[in-house]
Design an enzyme around this catalytic site. Structure first.
Site, PDB file in Angstrom:
ATOM      1  N   LYS A  87      16.704  68.125  44.846  1.00 33.47           N
ATOM      2  CA  LYS A  87      17.995  67.996  44.157  1.00 33.47           C
ATOM      3  C   LYS A  87      17.889  68.671  42.788  1.00 33.47           C
ATOM      4  CE  LYS A  87      21.398  64.286  43.609  1.00 33.47           C
ATOM      5  NZ  LYS A  87      21.540  62.829  43.568  1.00 33.47           N
TER       6      LYS A  87
HETATM    7  O1  G3P Z   1      23.726  60.370  43.035  1.00 32.27           O
HETATM    8  C1  G3P Z   1      24.730  60.702  42.146  1.00 32.27           C
HETATM    9  C2  G3P Z   1      25.955  59.846  42.117  1.00 32.27           C
HETATM   10  O2  G3P Z   1      26.273  59.331  43.343  1.00 32.27           O
HETATM   11  C3  G3P Z   1      26.138  58.974  40.946  1.00 32.27           C
HETATM   12  O3  G3P Z   1      27.129  57.996  41.099  1.00 32.27           O
HETATM   13  O4  G3P Z   1      28.354  55.983  40.366  1.00 32.27           O
HETATM   14  O5  G3P Z   1      26.593  56.975  38.860  1.00 32.27           O
HETATM   15  O6  G3P Z   1      28.779  58.116  39.186  1.00 32.27           O
HETATM   16  P1  G3P Z   1      27.740  57.240  39.808  1.00 32.27           P
END
Ligand code: G3P
Length: 216
Positions: A87
């Site tokens: 990633k």
């Molecule tokens: O893996 C990245 C992503 O899904 C992050 O989610 O909820 O931290 O915006 P969030």
């Protein structure tokens, strides 16, 4: 559409995997830190454990920001297990690194994507997956699902092979809307996946069937 779980929590990964519908796992530094994973050995071992648990692609994020360091780190991550997808953040060095990984047969997930322009660059570099952050866009009054639809349209017109991996999913409706908008993958917290099960009419109907079954 494929289902990935967006966590580094092994209990939640097992629970989602036991449902039989899990196609992969995504992690990020925030999710790893939340599980108390520290130090190089622990990080690499944790990814290895996830790879052994789930039959699918497992995203492991690079922590460096320069091209040379990303390539060096990505090679180490990719060597953990064939299921590892490196990633990489959507930056200039990140795009160069994605191209390098593509040319060297290493799968990538381009993360922190918030625009169609970024999506085009990642696809040109040959990213395996592209992660637009739906919830974080919604937080800033932009429609995250609209971005998924726009990218799906561009990729279809241009014949790009990069898979759209909707990330930053916050609720079950996000999953449904991303499926409608043409996402190839949704990476979700366990709660959002389990939320898809919920409907009060199902509960009421089942209670009635079980009650009537006693009369049979
Ligand atoms: O893996 C990245 C992503 O899904 C992050 O989610 O909820 O931290 O915006 P969030």
């Amino acid at each position: 559409m494929k289902f990935f779980i967006d966590t580094a929590n092994l209990v939640q990964i097992k629970e989602a995997n036991d449902l039989g519908i899990l196609d992969g796992v995504t992690t990020n530094p925030t999710l790893m830190a939340r599980e108390g994973i520290k130090g190089n050995d622990e990080i690499l071992n944790h990814y290895k454990t996830i790879c052994e648990l789930v039959d699918g692609d497992i995203s492991a994020e690079v922590l460096s920001i320069t091209f040379d360091e990303m390539v060096a780190e990505g090679k180490i991550l990719a060597a953990i297990h064939p299921k590892i997808v490196v990633k990489v953040p959507m930056t200039k060095d990140g795009i160069m690194a994605i191209k390098w990984f593509t040319d060297n047969g290493i799968k990538t997930n381009c993360t922190l994507v918030f625009s169609a322009g970024q999506a085009i660059l990642a696809a040109k570099a040959g990213a395996t997956y592209l992660s637009p952050f739906i919830g974080r866009l919604d937080d800033t009054n932009w429609d995250g699902v609209d971005l998924i639809a726009q990218i799906a349209n561009i990729y279809a017109i241009q014949g790009f092979k990069t898979e759209i991996l909707a990330a930053s999913i916050r609720n079950p409706l996000h999953i449904i809307k991303c499926a409608e908008a043409g996402a190839n993958v949704c990476t979700c917290p366990l709660d959002s996946i389990l939320g898809l099960l919920k409907n009060p009419l199902t509960d009421i109907g089942l209670a009635k069937f079980l009650d009537d079954a006693k009369k049979m």
